[in-house]
Design a protein around this motif. Structure first.
Motif, PDB file in Angstrom:
ATOM      1  N   GLY A 208       0.778  -1.255  -0.188  1.00 31.21           N
ATOM      2  CA  GLY A 208       0.048   0.093  -0.064  1.00 31.21           C
ATOM      3  C   GLY A 208       0.918   1.213  -0.025  1.00 31.21           C
ATOM      4  N   LEU A 209       1.337   1.685  -1.164  1.00 31.80           N
ATOM      5  CA  LEU A 209       2.178   2.836  -1.376  1.00 31.80           C
ATOM      6  C   LEU A 209       1.256   4.082  -1.269  1.00 31.80           C
ATOM      7  N   HIS A 210       1.836   5.284  -1.040  1.00 35.69           N
ATOM      8  CA  HIS A 210       1.073   6.299  -0.954  1.00 35.69           C
ATOM      9  C   HIS A 210       2.060   7.548  -1.551  1.00 35.69           C
ATOM     10  N   LYS A 211       1.385   8.565  -1.772  1.00 41.19           N
ATOM     11  CA  LYS A 211       2.010   9.807  -2.719  1.00 41.19           C
ATOM     12  C   LYS A 211       2.944  10.489  -1.637  1.00 41.19           C
ATOM     13  N   GLY A 212       4.291  10.522  -1.896  1.00 41.47           N
ATOM     14  CA  GLY A 212       5.171  10.962  -0.859  1.00 41.47           C
ATOM     15  C   GLY A 212       6.222   9.875  -0.332  1.00 41.47           C
ATOM     16  N   ASP A 213       5.797   8.556  -0.540  1.00 40.67           N
ATOM     17  CA  ASP A 213       6.708   7.520  -0.113  1.00 40.67           C
ATOM     18  C   ASP A 213       8.066   7.468  -0.944  1.00 40.67           C
ATOM     19  N   LYS A 214       8.890   7.191  -0.099  1.00 37.76           N
ATOM     20  CA  LYS A 214      10.227   7.019  -0.728  1.00 37.76           C
ATOM     21  C   LYS A 214      10.475   5.700  -1.079  1.00 37.76           C
ATOM     22  N   VAL A 215      10.755   5.381  -2.151  1.00 37.88           N
ATOM     23  CA  VAL A 215      10.863   3.924  -2.768  1.00 37.88           C
ATOM     24  C   VAL A 215      12.220   3.587  -3.605  1.00 37.88           C
ATOM     25  N   SER A 216      12.610   2.690  -3.834  1.00 35.71           N
ATOM     26  CA  SER A 216      13.664   2.291  -4.866  1.00 35.71           C
ATOM     27  C   SER A 216      13.185   1.356  -5.929  1.00 35.71           C
ATOM     28  N   TRP A 217      13.835   1.225  -6.914  1.00 40.26           N
ATOM     29  CA  TRP A 217      13.532   0.029  -7.974  1.00 40.26           C
ATOM     30  C   TRP A 217      14.629   0.060  -8.704  1.00 40.26           C
ATOM     31  N   GLN A 218      14.659  -1.296  -9.403  1.00 36.71           N
ATOM     32  CA  GLN A 218      15.993  -1.609 -10.741  1.00 36.71           C
ATOM     33  C   GLN A 218      15.553  -0.956 -11.855  1.00 36.71           C
ATOM     34  N   SER A 219      16.624  -0.343 -12.389  1.00 34.21           N
ATOM     35  CA  SER A 219      16.614   0.171 -13.658  1.00 34.21           C
ATOM     36  C   SER A 219      18.071   0.285 -14.262  1.00 34.21           C
ATOM     37  N   HIS A 220      18.083  -0.622 -15.676  1.00 33.63           N
ATOM     38  CA  HIS A 220      19.200  -0.701 -16.278  1.00 33.63           C
ATOM     39  C   HIS A 220      20.254  -1.076 -15.423  1.00 33.63           C
ATOM     40  N   GLY A 221      20.058  -2.419 -14.513  1.00 35.74           N
ATOM     41  CA  GLY A 221      21.180  -2.717 -13.648  1.00 35.74           C
ATOM     42  C   GLY A 221      21.487  -2.098 -12.205  1.00 35.74           C
ATOM     43  N   GLN A 222      20.983  -0.927 -12.192  1.00 33.53           N
ATOM     44  CA  GLN A 222      21.226  -0.304 -10.877  1.00 33.53           C
ATOM     45  C   GLN A 222      19.817  -0.008 -10.213  1.00 33.53           C
ATOM     46  N   ARG A 223      20.024   0.259  -9.052  1.00 31.68           N
ATOM     47  CA  ARG A 223      19.004   0.601  -7.988  1.00 31.68           C
ATOM     48  C   ARG A 223      18.780   1.995  -8.107  1.00 31.68           C
TER      49      ARG A 223
END
Length: 67
Positions: free
Chosen positions: A2-17
């Protein structure tokens, strides 16, 4: 999760976080971040903004990790 606007997140993109912030929860099929997003209330997607580049991306909740 349950993510909300303003939450800090990370994701994988082109082999890097990549780190960023949730900007919007998307619950219907529409255009976002330069592509068509096939989201629904049952399977929402999230528009996130990269802290480093300022660019928007759209990811499923499973692809995002809360920071």
């Amino acid at each position: 999760m349950g993510l909300h606007k303003g939450d800090k997140v990370s994701w994988q993109s082109h082999g890097q976080r990549v780190r960023g912030t949730v900007e919007e929860r998307i619950t219907s099929r529409r255009s976002a971040a330069g592509r068509t997003v096939d989201a629904s209330a049952e399977e929402p997607q999230y528009r996130v903004r990269s802290d480093k580049t300022g660019r928007d991306a759209v990811h499923t909740e499973e692809a995002l990790r809360r920071e």
